[in-house]
Design a protein around this motif. Structure first.
Motif, PDB file in Angstrom:
ATOM      1  N   TYR A 176     -66.843 111.664  45.429  1.00 16.40           N
ATOM      2  CA  TYR A 176     -65.586 112.114  44.826  1.00 16.40           C
ATOM      3  C   TYR A 176     -64.397 111.925  45.771  1.00 16.40           C
ATOM      4  O   TYR A 176     -63.407 111.265  45.431  1.00 16.40           O
ATOM      5  CB  TYR A 176     -65.702 113.576  44.403  1.00 16.40           C
ATOM      6  CG  TYR A 176     -64.447 114.135  43.766  1.00 16.40           C
ATOM      7  CD1 TYR A 176     -64.199 113.981  42.410  1.00 16.40           C
ATOM      8  CD2 TYR A 176     -63.493 114.807  44.526  1.00 16.40           C
ATOM      9  CE1 TYR A 176     -63.045 114.482  41.822  1.00 16.40           C
ATOM     10  CE2 TYR A 176     -62.334 115.308  43.952  1.00 16.40           C
ATOM     11  CZ  TYR A 176     -62.118 115.150  42.600  1.00 16.40           C
ATOM     12  OH  TYR A 176     -60.977 115.649  42.043  1.00 16.40           O
ATOM     13  N   ALA A 177     -64.482 112.500  46.961  1.00 12.48           N
ATOM     14  CA  ALA A 177     -63.337 112.474  47.877  1.00 12.48           C
ATOM     15  C   ALA A 177     -62.952 111.052  48.255  1.00 12.48           C
ATOM     16  O   ALA A 177     -61.758 110.690  48.256  1.00 12.48           O
ATOM     17  CB  ALA A 177     -63.662 113.296  49.126  1.00 12.48           C
ATOM     18  N   ALA A 178     -63.962 110.215  48.572  1.00 15.35           N
ATOM     19  CA  ALA A 178     -63.672 108.839  48.992  1.00 15.35           C
ATOM     20  C   ALA A 178     -63.032 108.035  47.864  1.00 15.35           C
ATOM     21  O   ALA A 178     -62.040 107.319  48.076  1.00 15.35           O
ATOM     22  CB  ALA A 178     -64.961 108.165  49.455  1.00 15.35           C
ATOM     23  N   PHE A 179     -63.556 108.151  46.654  1.00 13.08           N
ATOM     24  CA  PHE A 179     -63.045 107.362  45.540  1.00 13.08           C
ATOM     25  C   PHE A 179     -61.666 107.840  45.092  1.00 13.08           C
ATOM     26  O   PHE A 179     -60.808 107.029  44.733  1.00 13.08           O
ATOM     27  CB  PHE A 179     -64.035 107.405  44.373  1.00 13.08           C
ATOM     28  CG  PHE A 179     -65.168 106.421  44.512  1.00 13.08           C
ATOM     29  CD1 PHE A 179     -65.663 106.087  45.761  1.00 13.08           C
ATOM     30  CD2 PHE A 179     -65.733 105.832  43.400  1.00 13.08           C
ATOM     31  CE1 PHE A 179     -66.705 105.185  45.902  1.00 13.08           C
ATOM     32  CE2 PHE A 179     -66.774 104.917  43.527  1.00 13.08           C
ATOM     33  CZ  PHE A 179     -67.255 104.593  44.782  1.00 13.08           C
ATOM     34  N   VAL A 180     -61.456 109.152  45.094  1.00 12.19           N
ATOM     35  CA  VAL A 180     -60.139 109.681  44.732  1.00 12.19           C
ATOM     36  C   VAL A 180     -59.092 109.219  45.749  1.00 12.19           C
ATOM     37  O   VAL A 180     -57.983 108.809  45.382  1.00 12.19           O
ATOM     38  CB  VAL A 180     -60.175 111.225  44.658  1.00 12.19           C
ATOM     39  CG1 VAL A 180     -58.762 111.794  44.618  1.00 12.19           C
ATOM     40  CG2 VAL A 180     -60.941 111.674  43.432  1.00 12.19           C
ATOM     41  N   ALA A 181     -59.455 109.265  47.023  1.00  8.60           N
ATOM     42  CA  ALA A 181     -58.512 108.858  48.071  1.00  8.60           C
ATOM     43  C   ALA A 181     -58.139 107.397  47.929  1.00  8.60           C
ATOM     44  O   ALA A 181     -56.961 107.023  48.057  1.00  8.60           O
ATOM     45  CB  ALA A 181     -59.129 109.120  49.448  1.00  8.60           C
TER      46      ALA A 181
END
Length: 258
Positions: A176-181
């Motif tokens: 989640y965090a990597a793709f959102v960023a």
């Protein structure tokens, strides 16, 4: 309320279309039960009053619901509560050990879920999943496709990568965090991306018979073959994805998310 507003229109469409689709893909074998109420009343009369074991079972059911609902207050997790319930039923002879051993579906679910969860946990601890997510995200970022194309590609990978996970939480934690960023770095509106990936986390949980906590239990009942599950899971996930990528994105434009 941002989540509810963003999800309400495409969510209601999915809620309407998926049952209609499933009626076509896997039509029920029994569509009508005439005199169902009278049949139920007659069968209950034949059974007579509740036995002691049935009363114990009713008590255990209510107890489990109460303890699961108050877990944050009592500090009791789901596993010890379940073990307590089984212990009470064994002591009260609601179940025998032979009954437990004969529950092939439950053992099947335990081995599927236990093995796959252990594998997913090991991959997460090794850092492989985070590395793979970061590698994919950096590759998309370097392609300079524009934020719309980048968002769509990242979303598709995020959704269909669930084939590799036995837990929704594990996929969210890893990706989640990597793709959102990366999506935000490509120019996609940050609020829309955060909400979208939160919603997209749930779209593919029907893909496989090990993709979420409930799936192995349903699969273990033996009513659906693995091939049928994977076929229906892919179709349902794809239909939901199309709905959210068309109606959903149009709705987000209308409410000002992008």
């Amino acid at each position: 309320m941002n989540w509810a507003v963003a999800a309400i229109v495409p969510g209601l469409i999915s809620l309407f279309l998926v049952p209609v689709l499933m009626l076509k893909l896997s039509p029920p074998e029994i569509r009508d039960i005439p005199d169902a109420r009278d049949l139920a009343v007659n069968e209950l009369e034949k059974m007579g009053p509740m036995s002691l074991q049935e009363k114990v079972l009713a008590f255990v059911f209510v107890m489990c619901l109460a303890l699961w609902a108050t877990g944050s207050l009592t500090g009791l997790g789901a596993t010890p509560i379940a073990m307590l319930a089984v212990s009470i039923m064994l002591i009260a002879q609601v179940l025998s050990w032979k009954d437990i051993l004969s529950e092939k579906g439950a053992w099947d679910a335990m081995f599927w879920m236990g093995g796959l969860m252990s594998l997913a946990t090991a991959l997460a601890k090794s850092g492989f999943v985070k590395w793979a997510a970061a590698f994919i995200a950096s590759g998309i970022s370097a392609a300079h496709m524009g934020w719309v194309a980048s968002f769509l590609v990242i979303s598709l990978i995020y959704i269909y990568s669930h084939y590799c996970f036995a837990s929704v939480t594990a996929r969210i934690s890893a990706m989640y965090a990597a793709f959102v960023a990366v999506a935000a770095a490509c120019g996609a509106p940050a609020l829309m991306v955060a909400i979208a990936f939160g919603i997209f986390a749930n779209l593919p949980i029907s893909l496989t018979h090990y993709g979420n906590g409930a799936a192995p239990v349903y699969f273990g009942a033996g009513y659906v073959s693995q091939g049928e599950w994977w076929r229906n899971g892919f179709v349902v996930t794809t239909i939901n994805t199309v709905i959210w990528f068309t109606v959903g994105i149009a709705w987000w434009k209308l409410i000002g998310l992008w």
